[in-house]
Design an enzyme around this catalytic site. Structure first.
Site, mmCIF file in Angstrom:
data_model
loop_
_atom_site.group_PDB
_atom_site.id
_atom_site.type_symbol
_atom_site.label_atom_id
_atom_site.label_comp_id
_atom_site.label_asym_id
_atom_site.label_seq_id
_atom_site.Cartn_x
_atom_site.Cartn_y
_atom_site.Cartn_z
ATOM 1 N N HIS A 191 1.882 3.021 -3.368
ATOM 2 C CA HIS A 191 0.935 3.821 -4.144
ATOM 3 C C HIS A 191 1.398 5.263 -4.282
ATOM 4 O O HIS A 191 1.235 5.879 -5.340
ATOM 5 C CB HIS A 191 -0.441 3.826 -3.469
ATOM 6 C CG HIS A 191 -1.325 2.688 -3.861
ATOM 7 N ND1 HIS A 191 -1.905 2.589 -5.098
ATOM 8 C CD2 HIS A 191 -1.735 1.600 -3.173
ATOM 9 C CE1 HIS A 191 -2.634 1.488 -5.161
ATOM 10 N NE2 HIS A 191 -2.541 0.869 -4.016
ATOM 11 N N HIS A 232 -51.447 23.259 7.202
ATOM 12 C CA HIS A 232 -51.146 21.833 7.262
ATOM 13 C C HIS A 232 -52.292 21.086 7.944
ATOM 14 O O HIS A 232 -52.771 20.058 7.467
ATOM 15 C CB HIS A 232 -49.858 21.580 8.064
ATOM 16 C CG HIS A 232 -48.589 21.834 7.306
ATOM 17 N ND1 HIS A 232 -48.280 23.052 6.763
ATOM 18 C CD2 HIS A 232 -47.548 21.008 7.010
ATOM 19 C CE1 HIS A 232 -47.103 22.983 6.173
ATOM 20 N NE2 HIS A 232 -46.629 21.744 6.311
ATOM 21 N N GLN A 249 0.830 -1.206 0.000
ATOM 22 C CA GLN A 249 0.000 0.000 0.000
ATOM 23 C C GLN A 249 0.866 1.258 0.000
ATOM 24 O O GLN A 249 0.506 2.276 -0.578
ATOM 25 C CB GLN A 249 -0.954 -0.001 1.187
ATOM 26 C CG GLN A 249 -1.975 -1.132 1.168
ATOM 27 C CD GLN A 249 -2.879 -1.117 -0.057
ATOM 28 O OE1 GLN A 249 -3.002 -0.104 -0.750
ATOM 29 N NE2 GLN A 249 -3.494 -2.249 -0.352
ATOM 30 N N ASP A 253 -7.718 -4.905 -3.971
ATOM 31 C CA ASP A 253 -7.541 -3.844 -4.967
ATOM 32 C C ASP A 253 -7.992 -4.289 -6.347
ATOM 33 O O ASP A 253 -8.316 -3.456 -7.197
ATOM 34 C CB ASP A 253 -6.065 -3.428 -5.039
ATOM 35 C CG ASP A 253 -5.622 -2.637 -3.828
ATOM 36 O OD1 ASP A 253 -6.486 -2.095 -3.130
ATOM 37 O OD2 ASP A 253 -4.402 -2.580 -3.575
ATOM 38 N N GLU A 294 -8.678 3.423 5.890
ATOM 39 C CA GLU A 294 -9.226 3.001 4.601
ATOM 40 C C GLU A 294 -9.181 1.478 4.481
ATOM 41 O O GLU A 294 -10.178 0.819 4.210
ATOM 42 C CB GLU A 294 -8.421 3.647 3.477
ATOM 43 C CG GLU A 294 -8.851 3.226 2.079
ATOM 44 C CD GLU A 294 -7.902 3.714 1.010
ATOM 45 O OE1 GLU A 294 -8.322 3.732 -0.172
ATOM 46 O OE2 GLU A 294 -6.744 4.062 1.316
ATOM 47 N N HIS A 295 -8.001 0.890 4.644
ATOM 48 C CA HIS A 295 -7.811 -0.562 4.626
ATOM 49 C C HIS A 295 -7.404 -1.013 6.027
ATOM 50 O O HIS A 295 -6.531 -0.399 6.647
ATOM 51 C CB HIS A 295 -6.685 -0.980 3.673
ATOM 52 C CG HIS A 295 -6.846 -0.517 2.268
ATOM 53 N ND1 HIS A 295 -6.345 0.690 1.808
ATOM 54 C CD2 HIS A 295 -7.438 -1.107 1.201
ATOM 55 C CE1 HIS A 295 -6.620 0.819 0.521
ATOM 56 N NE2 HIS A 295 -7.288 -0.249 0.123
#
Length: 421
Positions: free
Chosen positions: A258, A410, A255, A351, A320-321
């Site tokens: 990236h 109403h 990861q 992924d 995230e992960h």
């Protein structure tokens, strides 16, 4: 990776860093906002002329280039792709589609009380724009992850954009039957999708990750065009007491490669495992310059005082992960984009090929939402149908609430219907 204990002499340093990580709420690099604003404003006002000017400058488009990619070019790219690549895409697409089909929300009705039927109808969005990055790495997998859920939802018009799309990205588009694909990217592509130009009609929603300028542009247009989320750099947290150091390190490095700004964190109360993972990360990242830079910038191992503290810290970071040891760990996980269970659940499998979407919340956004799903491509329309018996049983309560609010019109709209029941 540096090791910080949450107790003892590094307590203050650890707590300061944890607080900083908790504050990573703004996934937008504010330095990118002024540039993105100029581009968005220019394309909104100038249309194709401004779009092509920025596409020439940033995306390598020539004056003679067609912005829209033909179906023939996409189909030819699929035919030219290697058999191994085509086979892999077919497997991934099958799994992603099956998962999205399971996620699809349902229409339903039920009788609330006698004489009142309520329910919901699920309807697809009319049009979406799918942003597929093509910067440091081409990401044809993002084409699969954004287009397939839109197709499952029943979206009629699916527009894809990608700067300098790689042959593999074109091939996936051809395989999926994409009919509207533009070779544009950056803030200019986001603006074109949001506001439209002479040659590109606007869409209802923009989805997909991108660089800092894409994310800034999505934020700027979000009041005029719906977006999925503001996606920042990739994040990984592994929380483990009994994991394999080699496996753990491999996911952290995977990861981290990236982006130099990716966040890689290992949390454990097992000090000896922390040492093993730190050494293994150093070994595995030695030949990977981006991962090495990312880990040097943001990589950290927190050694906690207890398993319970590890769990609490993990939820505070809302990654995230997230990788955990066992299925029983899912009971304490409250905040995560996607969870990987057990030593054999390599995060890169998610992924590409598992089926759940890889477009996931970053910057702590996992506290309030999950990853991209088929639900992002539909809307829920609620329904209510009264008959005389329903008016008779509920009118008085509704009138009382309306009068308490001082909304006499109403109350009267309800009252006139109840006079003859």
């Amino acid at each position: 990776m540096r090791i910080l204990r949450t107790t003892g002499r590094t307590t203050k340093q650890a707590q300061t860093l944890i607080a900083e990580l908790e504050r990573r709420r703004n996934s937008v690099d504010e330095r990118a906002v002024p540039v993105a604003r100029r581009i968005v404003d220019a394309v909104r006002d100038g249309g194709d002329s401004a779009l092509r000017r920025y596409a020439t400058r940033f995306d390598g488009i020539t004056k003679q280039s067609q912005l829209q990619i033909s179906s023939d070019e996409m189909k030819q790219a699929w035919r030219d792709a290697s058999p191994a690549f085509r086979s892999a895409v077919q497997v991934a697409a099958k799994n992603i589609r099956r998962f999205a089909q399971r996620q699809m929300p349902k229409s339903w009705t039920f009788e609330q009380v006698a004489g009142l039927t309520v329910g919901q109808q699920i309807r697809p969005l009319e049009s979406v724009g799918c942003y597929v990055p093509s910067g440091r790495y081409p990401l044809p997998s993002t084409m699969l992850m954004t287009v397939i859920p839109a197709q499952v939802a029943g979206v009629k018009r699916i527009v894809t954009v990608s700067p300098k799309p790689a042959p593999e990205t074109l091939a996936v588009a051809g395989f999926l039957g994409v009919t509207e694909f533009y070779r544009i990217g950056g803030a200019q592509a986001v603006a074109a999708l949001a506001y439209g130009t002479e040659s590109i009609a606007p869409v209802d929603k923009i989805v997909g990750p991108g660089n800092a300028f894409v994310t800034a542009a999505k934020k700027l247009v979000s009041f005029d065009c719906a977006i999925d989320m503001l996606a920042g750099p990739t994040e990984i947290v592994i929380t483990s007491e009994i994991g394999d150091a080699i496996f753990i390190a491999s996911d952290l490095v995977a990861q981290a490669e990236h982006d130099p700004d990716a966040l890689a964190v290992f949390i454990t109360s097992n000090a000896s495992l922390a040492e093993e993972v730190s050494a293994e990360v150093k070994r595995q990242a030695a030949g990977n310059s981006i991962a090495r830079e990312s880990i040097r910038n943001s990589g950290v191992i927190f050694v906690t005082d207890s398993v319970a503290e590890s769990h609490s810290l993990t939820n505070r970071l809302a990654p995230e992960h997230l990788t955990v040891d066992n299925e029983s760990d899912l009971e304490w996980v409250a905040n995560a984009g996607s969870v990987f269970v057990g030593r054999y659940s390599a995060q890169p499998l998610g992924d590409y090929i598992s089926g759940p979407n890889h477009t996931l919340p970053t910057g702590g956004l996992a506290r309030v939402r999950g990853g991209l799903s088929v639900s992002d491509f539909v809307k829920t329309i609620t329904i209510q149908k009264y008959q005389r018996q329903g008016i008779k049983s509920l009118a008085s309560a509704a009138i009382s609430l309306a009068e308490a609010e001082g909304l006499l019109g109403h109350a009267e709209a309800i009252r006139v219907r109840g006079k003859n029941v």
